[in-house]
Design an enzyme around this catalytic site. Structure first.
Site, short mmCIF file in Angstrom:
data_model
loop_
_atom_site.label_atom_id
_atom_site.label_comp_id
_atom_site.label_asym_id
_atom_site.label_seq_id
_atom_site.Cartn_x
_atom_site.Cartn_y
_atom_site.Cartn_z
N GLU A 196 0.84 -1.17 0.28
CA GLU A 196 -0.01 -0.30 0.60
C GLU A 196 1.43 1.34 -0.42
OE1 GLU A 196 -3.33 1.87 2.82
OE2 GLU A 196 -1.76 0.57 3.99
N TRP A 197 0.98 2.09 -1.31
CA TRP A 197 1.09 3.13 -0.94
C TRP A 197 0.69 5.00 -0.83
CZ3 TRP A 197 1.56 8.02 -4.82
CH2 TRP A 197 1.90 8.48 -4.69
N GLU A 228 -8.97 10.44 9.42
CA GLU A 228 -9.03 8.87 9.61
C GLU A 228 -7.68 8.14 10.62
OE1 GLU A 228 -10.89 6.61 8.03
OE2 GLU A 228 -13.02 7.61 7.50
N HIS A 246 -11.66 3.79 9.46
CA HIS A 246 -10.69 4.06 11.08
C HIS A 246 -11.27 4.50 12.17
CE1 HIS A 246 -8.55 2.67 7.16
NE2 HIS A 246 -8.29 2.41 7.25
N LYS A 260 -13.15 -2.90 4.84
CA LYS A 260 -11.95 -2.44 5.81
C LYS A 260 -13.13 -1.80 6.90
CE LYS A 260 -7.47 -1.06 6.44
NZ LYS A 260 -6.71 0.09 6.26
#
Length: 254
Positions: free
Chosen positions: A46-47, A86, A143, A170
């Protein structure tokens, strides 16, 4: 539940797949991290573009994606701009947020993007449509760095992501107790058993939540996040250690 296939990687079956974030602030740091991840036990990377000092320059972003694609070869690449609210590094307005991702998917260099549920239903639908039109998958995410929501709220958010057309769902929460970790795991298990039509990714952050990063095969989380050196979230393990634990658990379960 359907699996999601990205290049040579199948998410949603067998051992949870390991994603390692890149959190460099300069091109040099990003390239160096990608080279290390490519040689690690990571399944994909993941960038975290919000760490990049020139993330507001879309041409520079494209240059980084080009570099990453060349280094990673067939390893899948997730491009994420994590917003400040987040847990990200930079604040960004909604218009710039959607423009960033629309530019990314048009390059064809990233395999996935991460669309935050907090951006609103209209924005998430727009990003899902833009991504899918360009052959890119979408992780919808949420998140919570302050607490762990109730089980029903966790499931409701995951269902909302699914209804908006995301390919992967997610949620990351912050536990204040071991009971909070159980809440997350119970929500994950119920979501997989009753409602999930696509892979779910959940984790409890921090020291209390480390167990949630290794037990996904039992409870239903298809991806876990680890580090090669610098971590991007509290509670992340180093990738080689995590890969060994996941493999051992899988062997014992088989």
């Amino acid at each position: 539940m359907q699996t999601v296939v990205i290049r040579n990687l199948t998410i949603g079956a067998g051992i949870p797949k390991i994603c390692v974030p890149i959190v460099g602030v300069t091109k040099e740091e990003i390239v160096t991290a990608a080279q290390k991840i490519r040689e690690s036990k990571a399944d994909f990377t993941e960038w975290r573009a919000d760490w990049f000092t020139k993330a507001d320059d879309l041409q520079k972003v494209k240059e980084i994606l080009t570099e990453l694609r060349g280094i990673l070869n067939e390893m899948p690449l997730l491009c994420t701009f994590r917003t400040k609210q987040e847990g990200g590094e930079k604040p960004i307005g909604l218009q710039d947020y959607t423009a960033f991702y629309e530019s990314v998917v048009q390059t064809g260099l990233a395999d996935l993007i991460d669309a935050e549920l907090s951006a609103g239903e209209e924005a998430v639908r727009q990003l899902v449509a833009a991504a899918h039109a360009n052959g890119v998958k979408v992780i919808a995410s949420n998140h919570n760095f302050s607490h762990t929501p109730q089980k029903a709220e966790i499931i409701q958010k995951l269902c909302s992501m699914q209804e908006l057309g995301a390919d992967l769902l997610k949620i990351a929460v912050m536990p204040q107790s071991s009971a909070d970790v159980l809440t997350l795991l119970s929500a994950t298990e119920q979501m997989r058993r009753e409602s999930a039509k696509r892979p779910v990714i959940t984790m409890a952050m921090g020291a209390a939540g480390v167990i949630s990063r290794i037990c996904g095969e039992t409870f239903g989380s298809a991806v876990t996040f680890a580090a090669v050196g610098k971590t991007s979230a509290p509670g992340q393990m180093q990738v080689e250690e995590l890969a060994q634990i996941l493999s051992s658990l899988h062997h014992c379960m088989g």
